[in-house]
Enzyme design. Structure first.
Site, short mmCIF file in Angstrom:
data_model
loop_
_atom_site.label_atom_id
_atom_site.label_comp_id
_atom_site.label_asym_id
_atom_site.label_seq_id
_atom_site.Cartn_x
_atom_site.Cartn_y
_atom_site.Cartn_z
N ASP A 1 61.17 4.95 54.52
CA ASP A 1 61.20 3.82 55.13
C ASP A 1 61.36 4.51 56.40
O ASP A 1 61.47 5.83 56.90
CB ASP A 1 61.29 3.19 54.55
CG ASP A 1 60.99 2.21 55.40
OD1 ASP A 1 59.88 1.52 56.12
OD2 ASP A 1 61.31 1.58 56.75
N ASP B 1 60.54 2.50 59.90
CA ASP B 1 60.95 1.86 60.84
C ASP B 1 62.01 1.49 60.27
O ASP B 1 62.03 0.74 59.06
CB ASP B 1 60.08 1.05 61.41
CG ASP B 1 58.29 1.08 61.79
OD1 ASP B 1 58.49 1.66 62.46
OD2 ASP B 1 58.21 -0.49 62.28
N GLY C 1 60.13 -4.51 57.63
CA GLY C 1 59.41 -4.24 56.19
C GLY C 1 58.29 -5.51 55.48
O GLY C 1 58.07 -5.06 54.82
N ARG D 1 51.71 -6.71 58.35
CA ARG D 1 51.69 -7.33 59.60
C ARG D 1 51.02 -8.94 59.57
O ARG D 1 51.70 -9.95 60.16
CB ARG D 1 50.42 -6.58 60.45
CG ARG D 1 50.43 -6.47 61.85
CD ARG D 1 48.79 -6.11 62.11
NE ARG D 1 49.61 -4.89 62.67
CZ ARG D 1 48.62 -4.02 62.39
NH1 ARG D 1 47.44 -3.98 62.80
NH2 ARG D 1 48.61 -2.22 62.31
N SER E 1 54.07 0.76 57.82
CA SER E 1 53.28 -0.02 59.58
C SER E 1 51.69 1.12 59.34
O SER E 1 51.95 1.96 58.21
CB SER E 1 53.50 1.17 60.11
OG SER E 1 53.43 0.53 61.21
#
Ligand code: B16
Ligand code: MG
Length: 215
Positions: free
Chosen positions: A9, A11, A46, A49, A116
């Site tokens: 992952d 971020d 996680g 948006r 993302s």
């Protein structure tokens, strides 16, 4: 070698953009007159948006249309991308860089599996764009974590099956996605202690013995 590939992952694992997400969501919430704090921001970890926007709008005094929501998400993203332009290679810990180098030197394939849509911008800003063998991100998936799609696509790009890969995550949705895809999972930060997490990491380099030696 226990694992032929490691899918990270982005971020919360490779770098930390929580604060930049917070500042961008906070600017939007303030403009709309909606209460928003760091505790609410923690719930966005996680999460995609648009799902993040729904959480921000939980405290709104009116309902927003689908078109308005797209405009609000676009506004937040513009603020966030502006903040990302200040990220530098020094924003990636030495322990993270050393872990990636050691995996590569040992012939282990490494990939990004991030929700993302800004993953490539973050990798470019931090000097990691050429480091990974594959990048699977919010632009090549139709279903967000906890759906396993982003990790299954990453494994596919590496030419590996899920049972040969370790997924490293900081978020519950990511650990759930990893397990749903048939991967072994390593959790760092808040994900270290989730029931579905196979291996708890206190620092990223803790995964090296897991990958190199059978247990
Ligand atoms: P964007 P990850 C996730 O990245 C973030 O943790 C989450 O907070 C964010 O909402 C999501 O990406 C979408 O990001 O708005 O840039 O497309 O942890 O999956 O690497
Ligand atoms: Mg994360």
């Amino acid at each position: 070698m226990k694992f032929k590939g490691v899918i990270f992952d982005l971020d919360g694992v490779i770098c930390f953009t929580d604060d930049l997400h917070y500042l961008a969501w906070k600017a939007l919430a303030d403009r709309l007159g909606i209460y928003f704090d760091r505790k609410i921001n923690d719930r966005l970890r996680g999460v995609s948006r648009m799902e993040s926007l729904d959480i921000v709008l939980e405290r709104a005094s009116r309902v927003y249309s689908a078109e308005e929501k797209i405009a609000l998400a676009t506004e937040k993203n513009a603020t966030y991308v502006e903040l990302l332009s200040k990220m530098r290679p020094s924003d990636v810990d030495d322990d993270v860089r050393r872990t990636l180098v050691e995996l590569k030197e040992a012939g282990v394939k490494i990939a990004i599996g991030s929700s993302s849509k800004n993953a490539r911008i973050i990798l470019r800003q931090t000097g990691l764009e050429q480091t990974f063998d594959a990048i699977s991100d919010g632009n090549n998936i139709s279903r967000s974590k906890p759906d396993p799609e982003v990790f299954l696509k990453a494994a596919d790009m590496l030419g590996l099956s899920s049972c040969d890969c370790l997924v490293v995550e900081d978020a519950l949705s990511g650990i759930e996605a990893g397990k749903a895809g048939g991967f072994s999972t390593a959790g760092i930060g808040p994900a270290a202690n989730f029931p579905l997490t196979d291996y708890a990491l206190s620092t990223l380099s803790d995964l090296l013995p897991l990958v190199f030696f059978s247990h």
